[in-house]
Scaffold this active site. Sequence first.
Site, PDB file in Angstrom:
ATOM      1  N   GLU A  67      23.840  31.755  51.113  1.00  0.00           N
ATOM      2  CA  GLU A  67      24.690  31.512  49.761  1.00  0.00           C
ATOM      3  C   GLU A  67      25.758  32.199  48.507  1.00  0.00           C
ATOM      4  OE1 GLU A  67      21.199  32.851  50.551  1.00  0.00           O
ATOM      5  OE2 GLU A  67      19.057  31.324  49.980  1.00  0.00           O
TER       6      GLU A  67
ATOM      7  N   PHE B 156       5.899  34.385  44.065  1.00  0.00           N
ATOM      8  CA  PHE B 156       6.888  34.638  45.559  1.00  0.00           C
ATOM      9  C   PHE B 156       7.676  34.268  44.870  1.00  0.00           C
ATOM     10  CE2 PHE B 156       8.085  32.790  49.300  1.00  0.00           C
ATOM     11  CZ  PHE B 156       8.004  34.628  50.389  1.00  0.00           C
ATOM     12  N   GLN B 157       9.007  34.619  45.390  1.00  0.00           N
ATOM     13  CA  GLN B 157      10.185  34.405  45.426  1.00  0.00           C
ATOM     14  C   GLN B 157      10.947  34.419  44.151  1.00  0.00           C
ATOM     15  OE1 GLN B 157      11.478  31.997  48.403  1.00  0.00           O
ATOM     16  NE2 GLN B 157      11.670  33.764  49.444  1.00  0.00           N
TER      17      GLN B 157
ATOM     18  N   LYS C  58       9.230  24.306  40.117  1.00  0.00           N
ATOM     19  CA  LYS C  58       9.308  22.887  41.181  1.00  0.00           C
ATOM     20  C   LYS C  58       8.575  22.393  40.576  1.00  0.00           C
ATOM     21  CE  LYS C  58       7.667  23.216  45.787  1.00  0.00           C
ATOM     22  NZ  LYS C  58       7.495  23.817  46.706  1.00  0.00           N
TER      23      LYS C  58
ATOM     24  N   MET D 122      44.143  48.589  51.226  1.00  0.00           N
ATOM     25  CA  MET D 122      44.441  48.650  49.673  1.00  0.00           C
ATOM     26  C   MET D 122      44.021  50.755  49.282  1.00  0.00           C
ATOM     27  SD  MET D 122      46.047  47.580  47.494  1.00  0.00           S
ATOM     28  CE  MET D 122      46.406  45.801  47.487  1.00  0.00           C
TER      29      MET D 122
HETATM   30  C1  LIG Z   1      44.020  43.559  44.623  1.00  0.00           C
HETATM   31  C2  LIG Z   1      44.436  43.382  43.643  1.00  0.00           C
HETATM   32  C3  LIG Z   1      45.719  43.738  43.006  1.00  0.00           C
HETATM   33  C4  LIG Z   1      45.991  42.009  41.755  1.00  0.00           C
HETATM   34  N1  LIG Z   1      47.505  42.547  41.957  1.00  0.00           N
HETATM   35  C5  LIG Z   1      47.935  41.408  40.844  1.00  0.00           C
HETATM   36  C6  LIG Z   1      49.638  41.400  40.812  1.00  0.00           C
HETATM   37  O1  LIG Z   1      50.230  41.748  41.425  1.00  0.00           O
HETATM   38  N2  LIG Z   1      49.738  40.378  39.801  1.00  0.00           N
HETATM   39  C7  LIG Z   1      49.002  39.332  39.668  1.00  0.00           C
HETATM   40  O2  LIG Z   1      49.781  38.927  38.382  1.00  0.00           O
HETATM   41  N3  LIG Z   1      47.923  39.677  39.789  1.00  0.00           N
HETATM   42  C8  LIG Z   1      47.266  40.335  40.289  1.00  0.00           C
HETATM   43  N4  LIG Z   1      45.776  40.472  40.340  1.00  0.00           N
HETATM   44  C9  LIG Z   1      45.019  39.358  39.644  1.00  0.00           C
HETATM   45  C10 LIG Z   1      44.836  39.867  38.271  1.00  0.00           C
HETATM   46  O3  LIG Z   1      43.920  40.814  38.859  1.00  0.00           O
HETATM   47  C11 LIG Z   1      44.086  38.299  37.685  1.00  0.00           C
HETATM   48  O4  LIG Z   1      43.280  37.589  38.835  1.00  0.00           O
HETATM   49  C12 LIG Z   1      45.434  37.849  37.558  1.00  0.00           C
HETATM   50  O5  LIG Z   1      46.494  38.950  37.388  1.00  0.00           O
HETATM   51  C13 LIG Z   1      44.920  36.853  36.410  1.00  0.00           C
HETATM   52  O6  LIG Z   1      45.571  35.510  36.519  1.00  0.00           O
HETATM   53  P1  LIG Z   1      45.851  35.221  34.923  1.00  0.00           P
HETATM   54  O7  LIG Z   1      46.771  35.958  33.693  1.00  0.00           O
HETATM   55  O8  LIG Z   1      46.747  33.553  35.303  1.00  0.00           O
HETATM   56  O9  LIG Z   1      44.205  34.641  34.373  1.00  0.00           O
HETATM   57  P2  LIG Z   1      42.917  33.547  34.968  1.00  0.00           P
HETATM   58  O10 LIG Z   1      42.419  34.056  35.443  1.00  0.00           O
HETATM   59  O11 LIG Z   1      43.912  32.467  35.564  1.00  0.00           O
HETATM   60  O12 LIG Z   1      43.115  33.128  33.053  1.00  0.00           O
HETATM   61  C14 LIG Z   1      43.585  32.088  32.979  1.00  0.00           C
HETATM   62  C15 LIG Z   1      44.343  32.020  31.709  1.00  0.00           C
HETATM   63  O13 LIG Z   1      44.158  30.375  31.099  1.00  0.00           O
HETATM   64  C16 LIG Z   1      43.698  30.020  30.083  1.00  0.00           C
HETATM   65  N5  LIG Z   1      43.231  28.695  30.390  1.00  0.00           N
HETATM   66  C17 LIG Z   1      42.196  28.273  31.126  1.00  0.00           C
HETATM   67  N6  LIG Z   1      42.443  26.815  31.464  1.00  0.00           N
HETATM   68  C18 LIG Z   1      43.601  26.149  30.466  1.00  0.00           C
HETATM   69  C19 LIG Z   1      43.482  25.730  30.009  1.00  0.00           C
HETATM   70  N7  LIG Z   1      43.923  24.228  30.088  1.00  0.00           N
HETATM   71  N8  LIG Z   1      45.485  25.441  28.578  1.00  0.00           N
HETATM   72  C20 LIG Z   1      45.773  26.131  28.031  1.00  0.00           C
HETATM   73  N9  LIG Z   1      44.815  27.707  28.754  1.00  0.00           N
HETATM   74  C21 LIG Z   1      43.832  28.220  29.768  1.00  0.00           C
HETATM   75  C22 LIG Z   1      42.005  30.631  30.109  1.00  0.00           C
HETATM   76  O14 LIG Z   1      41.458  30.762  28.854  1.00  0.00           O
HETATM   77  C23 LIG Z   1      42.750  32.397  30.781  1.00  0.00           C
HETATM   78  O15 LIG Z   1      43.130  33.026  29.691  1.00  0.00           O
HETATM   79  C24 LIG Z   1      45.725  41.020  41.893  1.00  0.00           C
HETATM   80  C25 LIG Z   1      43.978  41.282  42.479  1.00  0.00           C
HETATM   81  C26 LIG Z   1      44.112  41.920  42.858  1.00  0.00           C
HETATM   82  C27 LIG Z   1      42.550  41.659  44.223  1.00  0.00           C
HETATM   83  C1  LIG Z   2      33.265  43.000  48.044  1.00  0.00           C
HETATM   84  C2  LIG Z   2      33.929  44.425  47.585  1.00  0.00           C
HETATM   85  N1  LIG Z   2      34.003  45.148  48.263  1.00  0.00           N
HETATM   86  C3  LIG Z   2      34.505  47.014  47.249  1.00  0.00           C
HETATM   87  C4  LIG Z   2      36.373  45.925  47.069  1.00  0.00           C
HETATM   88  C5  LIG Z   2      36.794  47.557  46.797  1.00  0.00           C
HETATM   89  N2  LIG Z   2      38.069  47.031  48.228  1.00  0.00           N
HETATM   90  C6  LIG Z   2      38.994  46.737  47.267  1.00  0.00           C
HETATM   91  S1  LIG Z   2      40.973  46.435  48.914  1.00  0.00           S
HETATM   92  C7  LIG Z   2      39.158  47.275  49.787  1.00  0.00           C
HETATM   93  C8  LIG Z   2      40.164  47.254  51.492  1.00  0.00           C
HETATM   94  C9  LIG Z   2      40.192  45.671  52.672  1.00  0.00           C
HETATM   95  O1  LIG Z   2      40.445  45.712  53.502  1.00  0.00           O
HETATM   96  P1  LIG Z   2      40.955  44.400  54.308  1.00  0.00           P
HETATM   97  O2  LIG Z   2      40.162  43.571  53.935  1.00  0.00           O
HETATM   98  O3  LIG Z   2      41.018  45.178  55.847  1.00  0.00           O
HETATM   99  O4  LIG Z   2      42.215  44.208  53.736  1.00  0.00           O
HETATM  100  P2  LIG Z   2      43.731  44.787  54.255  1.00  0.00           P
HETATM  101  O5  LIG Z   2      43.831  45.561  52.621  1.00  0.00           O
HETATM  102  O6  LIG Z   2      43.607  46.388  55.265  1.00  0.00           O
HETATM  103  O7  LIG Z   2      44.515  43.854  54.093  1.00  0.00           O
HETATM  104  C10 LIG Z   2      38.239  47.614  49.094  1.00  0.00           C
HETATM  105  C11 LIG Z   2      37.437  48.141  50.485  1.00  0.00           C
HETATM  106  C12 LIG Z   2      36.533  44.483  47.022  1.00  0.00           C
HETATM  107  N3  LIG Z   2      37.519  44.442  46.404  1.00  0.00           N
HETATM  108  N4  LIG Z   2      35.778  44.421  47.002  1.00  0.00           N
END
Ligand SMILES: Cc1cc2nc3c(=O)[nH]c(=O)nc-3n(C[C@H](O)[C@H](O)[C@H](O)COP(=O)(O)OP(=O)(O)OC[C@H]3O[C@@H](n4cnc5c(N)ncnc54)[C@H](O)[C@@H]3O)c2cc1C
Ligand SMILES: Cc1ncc(C[n+]2csc(CCOP(=O)(O)OP(=O)(O)O)c2C)c(N)n1
Lengths: 583, 187
Positions: free
Chosen positions: A51, A113-114, A163, A481
């Site tokens: 799911e 159940f469930q 249900k 990472m």
């Molecule tokens: C490992 C990892 C590393 C990351 N590193 C980076 C990085 O280096 N740089 C980076 O940028 N991100 C990075 N991120 C992503 C980061 O965590 C955020 O998800 C991201 O920066 C959020 O993007 P955003 O500000 O565009 O907001 P979103 O989460 O896309 O939110 C959208 C915003 O726009 C508004 N909005 C929605 N619809 C509308 C509309 N129709 N009109 C006006 N406003 C609207 C919402 O209210 C909200 O405030 C990383 C994520 C991970 C998992």
């Molecule tokens: C469900 C979940 N568990 C743990 C993490 C923490 N986490 C972030 S990156 C990462 C490693 C990812 O490894 P891989 O998919 O091999 O990608 P790589 O960084 O090596 O490119 C982990 C464990 C996460 N982001 N999501």
Amino acid sequence: MTKMTGARMVVQALKDQGVEVVFGYPGGAVLPIYDEIFQQSDIQHILVRHEQAAVHAAEGYARSTGKVGCALVTSGPGATNAVTGLTDALMDSIPLVVLSGQVPTFMIGNDAFQEADTVGITRPCTKHNWLVKDTADLSNVIHQAFHVARSGRPGPVLVDIPKDVQFASAAYTEPKKARTSHYQPKVKGDAEAIERMVELMETAERPIFYTGGGVINSGPAASQLLREFISATGFPVTSTLMGLGAYPASGEAWLGMLGMHGLYEANLAMHDCDVMINVGARFDDRITGRVQDFSPKSQKVHIDIDPSSINKVIPVEVPIIGDVGHVLEQALNLWKARGRKVNRDGLKKWWAKIAEWRKVDCLRYKGSETVIKPQYALQRLEALTKGMDRYVSTEVGQHQMWAAQFLGFEDPNRWLTSGGLGTMGYGFPASIGAQVAHRDALVINVAGEASWLMNMQEMGTAMQFGLPVKQFILNNERLGMVRQWQQLLHGERYSQSWSEALPDFVKLAEAFGAKGIQCKDPADLDDAIMEMIRYDGPVIFDCLVEKHENCLPMIPSGEAHNKMLLGDAVATNAIQGKGAALV
Amino acid sequence: MSALQIKKGSSKHSAYDLRSHMSDVMERHTLAVLVDNESGVLARVIGLFSGRGYNIDSLTVAEVDHQGHRSRITIVTTGTPQVIEQIKAQLGRMVPVHDVHDLTVEGQAVERELALLKVAGTGEKRVEALRLADIFRAKVVDTSLESFVFEITGTSEKVDALADLMRPLGLVEIARTGVAALSRGAA
Ligand SMILES: Cc1cc2nc3c(=O)[nH]c(=O)nc-3n(C[C@H](O)[C@H](O)[C@H](O)COP(=O)(O)OP(=O)(O)OC[C@H]3O[C@@H](n4cnc5c(N)ncnc54)[C@H](O)[C@@H]3O)c2cc1C
Ligand SMILES: Cc1ncc(C[n+]2csc(CCOP(=O)(O)OP(=O)(O)O)c2C)c(N)n1
């Protein structure tokens, strides 16, 4: 008014809402709905293998089409398995309607159940949810659910259907007659605020557009307006991870992604700008770094449809509550009407400064002839698929950031990634959702081997429905990472951050009846990628890459934008002090 | 900060503009939240406060419009100006929420709380308790030879003050309703 059973009502309401595909998994509490699905052919049901994957697939479908994604799960474990997907969609503002079965109303509360308190469990991870206790309310609630999911800031909603409510009959309400409640978020921006924005733009010496997922959420017209505005003003633009593609990567004004793993020029321009125009981004901590040092010299405009995004993290001078598309149109018209003024001299100097930062060439890395560098693999993937009708999803980790850095997106809705929650296991099912929506497109999931294993059961789904998704795994045999952070923070003590006992991915593909390709020699890479693209069916591409490559540039946690670690940085123990407590 | 963040219909006399947004000063605000009286709505509001780490000093809820299925939740909370603004925005975007009024900035409001205080004692202390109750206009709603139950209505401060005075006189139990509040005047 037509009378029908609750189960039939569900299917009718979905049809009337324009749903073509539902991702789901059956169980006792949704059997009546599955029986109705069996007896019709307008809505396709994609049977996932878990799911969580149903919800991520619906997210991939939604993000790649701009429509509401739909998933169907049973009570108890079906619903709890959906929780990660719901939370992911809430964080990334993805519109979803998830329908869950529930034990009959007369058994609720008896530990039947469930039975699970699904509305209780999902209350904090949905935009709204409903438990429908009377069949007479059901169709109305489903229509409301779609309205709420897609209006304002989009998000996931859940409708929990006992249900007995599915079996009982009542009159069906059509969408037009449904009460879509008072929920009507404001889309037009305040005229006075827009005037202030335009005034700032006319005189700005060092302006920047900082765009985000809100541009994508707003729809293709918003991206179009953004492009027009940028080419007319000549302002530079950067984007968050979530907004990639709103402005084309090949565009002249493009500075690349900003933030923790963003480009040097983008981050420095954010730091030094005098006018920042935030268009649908939320000042996430990956962007701001140290809040006190964030873009200290700028006046800030923030366009966002959600009032709670305004002043949440960074106080701004000009808040504009409204939809990106509407507000940009208002602002563009006003700016034109006032004579299309910009500060040309200022802009010229600003671009000269940016050109200097660009010379740093922050994405440079040491190439190799013997081992495949992950960056190189993505550069080749980009070169060989550029111009194709392409959708890219990712898992979470280094590969995700490299994909954001090295792949270029020309259009919105082409890039599917888990930004806010950072959910490993998102990418594979999301690629399935995108492929279902775009049967003839090239859909690639850029994955890390560890993330990919989290939802690998979906190979079954891809095979069953003939979905030729390409699983491009950058296999570093590491939780890359995590390993990188352990190097930066914990003296290279690599606690539990390697992938041992990995499957043979080629054999794994074959076991499902798919194609497996392994590549470890840079010289073979292009041919192998072409083989993957040409193969008409799902492919697992096991790309063996450099094991200890670091993803750079990087703003160490808790630091300011101008404190980036670049490619040649000494990484070991680079994060210390207060920043160490941050994630 | 600009006035633009203030919801239409909220008072023009708002002091909000003048407050520094990033101030660390904790403020106490009374919010009136009009919601659809649907199941789970209180859990939603409370979940928002606990999930995001906001304070609840007092919370009352009751249906105020039976036909329209509306309830009014009155919340007293404390936080920095930025947190208070966040709380209002977060409440305002919830689907069953119709209106959020910040009674503290939207002009004058009346606030009342009802409390029942049980004071047990004999002799001089008992007489003194009765005298104090009289000064505070608290009513005796139950009495035995060794105890009173007083009913007091007033601001939370007034209730606090009476409780403090009753403590040495044998206060054994107190039940408070939490704050109900309305803006003054015709609007
Ligand atoms: C490992 C990892 C590393 C990351 N590193 C980076 C990085 O280096 N740089 C980076 O940028 N991100 C990075 N991120 C992503 C980061 O965590 C955020 O998800 C991201 O920066 C959020 O993007 P955003 O500000 O565009 O907001 P979103 O989460 O896309 O939110 C959208 C915003 O726009 C508004 N909005 C929605 N619809 C509308 C509309 N129709 N009109 C006006 N406003 C609207 C919402 O209210 C909200 O405030 C990383 C994520 C991970 C998992
Ligand atoms: C469900 C979940 N568990 C743990 C993490 C923490 N986490 C972030 S990156 C990462 C490693 C990812 O490894 P891989 O998919 O091999 O990608 P790589 O960084 O090596 O490119 C982990 C464990 C996460 N982001 N999501």
